[in-house]
Design a protein around this motif. Structure first.
Motif, PDB file in Angstrom:
ATOM      1  N   TYR A 103     -34.653 152.548  77.800  1.00  0.00           N
ATOM      2  CA  TYR A 103     -34.481 151.365  78.633  1.00  0.00           C
ATOM      3  C   TYR A 103     -35.696 150.470  78.408  1.00  0.00           C
TER       4      TYR A 103
ATOM      5  N   LYS B 178     -35.438 143.186  85.673  1.00  0.00           N
ATOM      6  CA  LYS B 178     -34.906 144.512  85.977  1.00  0.00           C
ATOM      7  C   LYS B 178     -34.934 145.442  84.768  1.00  0.00           C
TER       8      LYS B 178
ATOM      9  N   PHE C 272     -39.007 152.413  78.510  1.00  0.00           N
ATOM     10  CA  PHE C 272     -38.923 153.705  79.175  1.00  0.00           C
ATOM     11  C   PHE C 272     -37.948 154.606  78.434  1.00  0.00           C
TER      12      PHE C 272
ATOM     13  N   GLY D 277     -39.688 158.618  81.736  1.00  0.00           N
ATOM     14  CA  GLY D 277     -41.083 158.749  81.363  1.00  0.00           C
ATOM     15  C   GLY D 277     -41.907 157.622  81.965  1.00  0.00           C
TER      16      GLY D 277
ATOM     17  N   ARG E 289     -46.114 150.211  77.251  1.00  0.00           N
ATOM     18  CA  ARG E 289     -46.191 148.756  77.381  1.00  0.00           C
ATOM     19  C   ARG E 289     -46.409 148.166  76.007  1.00  0.00           C
TER      20      ARG E 289
ATOM     21  N   GLN F 148     -27.107 155.492  92.856  1.00  0.00           N
ATOM     22  CA  GLN F 148     -28.404 156.170  92.918  1.00  0.00           C
ATOM     23  C   GLN F 148     -29.496 155.222  93.385  1.00  0.00           C
TER      24      GLN F 148
ATOM     25  N   TYR G  49     -33.741 154.752  93.129  1.00  0.00           N
ATOM     26  CA  TYR G  49     -34.962 155.139  92.437  1.00  0.00           C
ATOM     27  C   TYR G  49     -36.129 154.406  93.062  1.00  0.00           C
TER      28      TYR G  49
ATOM     29  N   GLN H 191     -39.925 152.823  92.047  1.00  0.00           N
ATOM     30  CA  GLN H 191     -40.761 152.440  90.912  1.00  0.00           C
ATOM     31  C   GLN H 191     -42.090 151.901  91.417  1.00  0.00           C
TER      32      GLN H 191
ATOM     33  N   GLY I 158     -46.178 149.492  86.962  1.00  0.00           N
ATOM     34  CA  GLY I 158     -46.546 150.011  85.651  1.00  0.00           C
ATOM     35  C   GLY I 158     -46.048 151.416  85.365  1.00  0.00           C
ATOM     36  N   ARG I 159     -45.123 151.907  86.177  1.00  0.00           N
ATOM     37  CA  ARG I 159     -44.614 153.278  86.014  1.00  0.00           C
ATOM     38  C   ARG I 159     -43.100 153.264  85.838  1.00  0.00           C
ATOM     39  N   GLY I 160     -42.552 154.402  85.414  1.00  0.00           N
ATOM     40  CA  GLY I 160     -41.113 154.512  85.255  1.00  0.00           C
ATOM     41  C   GLY I 160     -40.417 154.802  86.573  1.00  0.00           C
ATOM     42  N   PRO I 161     -39.129 154.509  86.669  1.00  0.00           N
ATOM     43  CA  PRO I 161     -38.373 154.820  87.886  1.00  0.00           C
ATOM     44  C   PRO I 161     -38.358 156.327  88.155  1.00  0.00           C
TER      45      PRO I 161
ATOM     46  N   PHE J  33     -36.283 159.193  90.385  1.00  0.00           N
ATOM     47  CA  PHE J  33     -35.049 159.428  91.117  1.00  0.00           C
ATOM     48  C   PHE J  33     -35.334 159.896  92.542  1.00  0.00           C
TER      49      PHE J  33
ATOM     50  N   LEU K 225     -35.176 150.690  93.621  1.00  0.00           N
ATOM     51  CA  LEU K 225     -34.102 150.210  92.754  1.00  0.00           C
ATOM     52  C   LEU K 225     -32.814 150.949  93.068  1.00  0.00           C
TER      53      LEU K 225
ATOM     54  N   LEU L 124     -27.258 153.681  83.046  1.00  0.00           N
ATOM     55  CA  LEU L 124     -27.533 153.188  84.384  1.00  0.00           C
ATOM     56  C   LEU L 124     -27.703 151.684  84.328  1.00  0.00           C
TER      57      LEU L 124
ATOM     58  N   PHE M   9     -29.232 148.803  86.668  1.00  0.00           N
ATOM     59  CA  PHE M   9     -30.122 148.691  87.809  1.00  0.00           C
ATOM     60  C   PHE M   9     -30.017 147.325  88.464  1.00  0.00           C
ATOM     61  N   GLY M  10     -30.285 147.312  89.753  1.00  0.00           N
ATOM     62  CA  GLY M  10     -30.527 146.065  90.442  1.00  0.00           C
ATOM     63  C   GLY M  10     -31.954 145.609  90.167  1.00  0.00           C
ATOM     64  N   THR M  11     -32.291 144.427  90.668  1.00  0.00           N
ATOM     65  CA  THR M  11     -33.624 143.882  90.422  1.00  0.00           C
ATOM     66  C   THR M  11     -34.697 144.582  91.241  1.00  0.00           C
TER      67      THR M  11
END
Lengths: 114, 111
Positions: free
Chosen positions: A35, A42, A91, A106, A110, B34, B36, B38, B41-44, B46, B89, B99, B101-103
């Motif tokens: 992703y 988003k 990601f 993960g 960046r 689902q 999530y 966030q 600077g990190r991943g979603p 769950f 999210l 997936l 995702f919404g904003t």
């Protein structure tokens, strides 16, 4: 707890250069994803990968993109000739199997294209 | 066209209160939805999944509802804490495993 890992955490490249982003999915997972998230936007699906082939891809995933599972642990995303608009967080995610609903992400890479 | 909409404005609430976030979808008939979390600077990460035949699901201080008639999911955090501050999210699958995702809605819990 097992985690998806990604390297590098940051990558700066010149427009037109090739980049390879690397991911190590959770070890018993069989379904893999990429992703991306452009700053302030988003999270967008790029591609899913199962049984050594692409399962699904989005319109974003054009001929400049490719994915590979070169060995039993790594999953890579290659961008052949980067453009400014490829700058984003990328990601990797994995899930146990194709019927599993939950995906584990993960920390992201960046990518900045200058 | 298919859309997933979340409040784009940040939600600021006081510690201890209940935060309620909304996710509306159009032109989807998801079998499940689902949520999530966030961090910058990190991943979603769950949090919860709710299926179309479930009205409500709970996990510790989190509660999700799913109204397939209204095409809406509500996400509640009770007894909110500053550590709950993040972007939340919602995500659906429209077919296949991808997936969408919404904003996201940014939540800030203040002392």
């Amino acid at each position: 707890e097992p985690e998806v890992t990604q390297t590098p955490s940051h990558q700066v490249t010149q427009m037109g250069q090739e980049v390879i982003l690397r991911c190590v999915p959770i070890s018993n997972h069989l379904y893999f994803y990429w992703y991306r998230q452009i700053l302030g936007q988003k999270v967008e699906f790029l591609v899913s990968f199962y049984n050594n082939e692409i399962s699904e891809k989005s319109e974003i995933f054009d001929d400049q993109f490719s994915v590979e599972r070169p060995d039993g642990s790594n999953f890579t995303l290659k961008i052949r000739s980067t453009k400014l608009e490829d700058s984003a967080m990328y990601f990797c995610a994995s899930s146990i199997n194709r019927d599993s609903e939950t995906q584990y992400f993960g920390p992201g890479t960046r990518l900045l294209v200058l | 066209s298919q859309k997933i909409e979340q409040n784009s404005e940040a939600l600021n609430i006081q510690e201890g209160k209940t935060a309620t976030l909304t996710c509306n979808y159009t032109n989807y008939s998801p079998a499940y939805l689902q949520w999530y979390r966030q961090d910058p600077g990190r991943g979603p990460v769950f949090l919860l999944l709710i299926r179309e035949n479930e009205k409500e699901k709970r996990k510790e201080r989190l509660k999700v509802t799913f109204d397939t008639t209204l095409k809406q999911s509500l996400f509640h955090i009770t007894a909110s804490q500053p550590a709950d501050s993040a972007t939340y999210l919602c995500a659906v699958t429209g077919g296949g495993n991808k997936l969408t995702f919404g904003t996201g809605t940014q939540l800030k819990v203040e002392l």
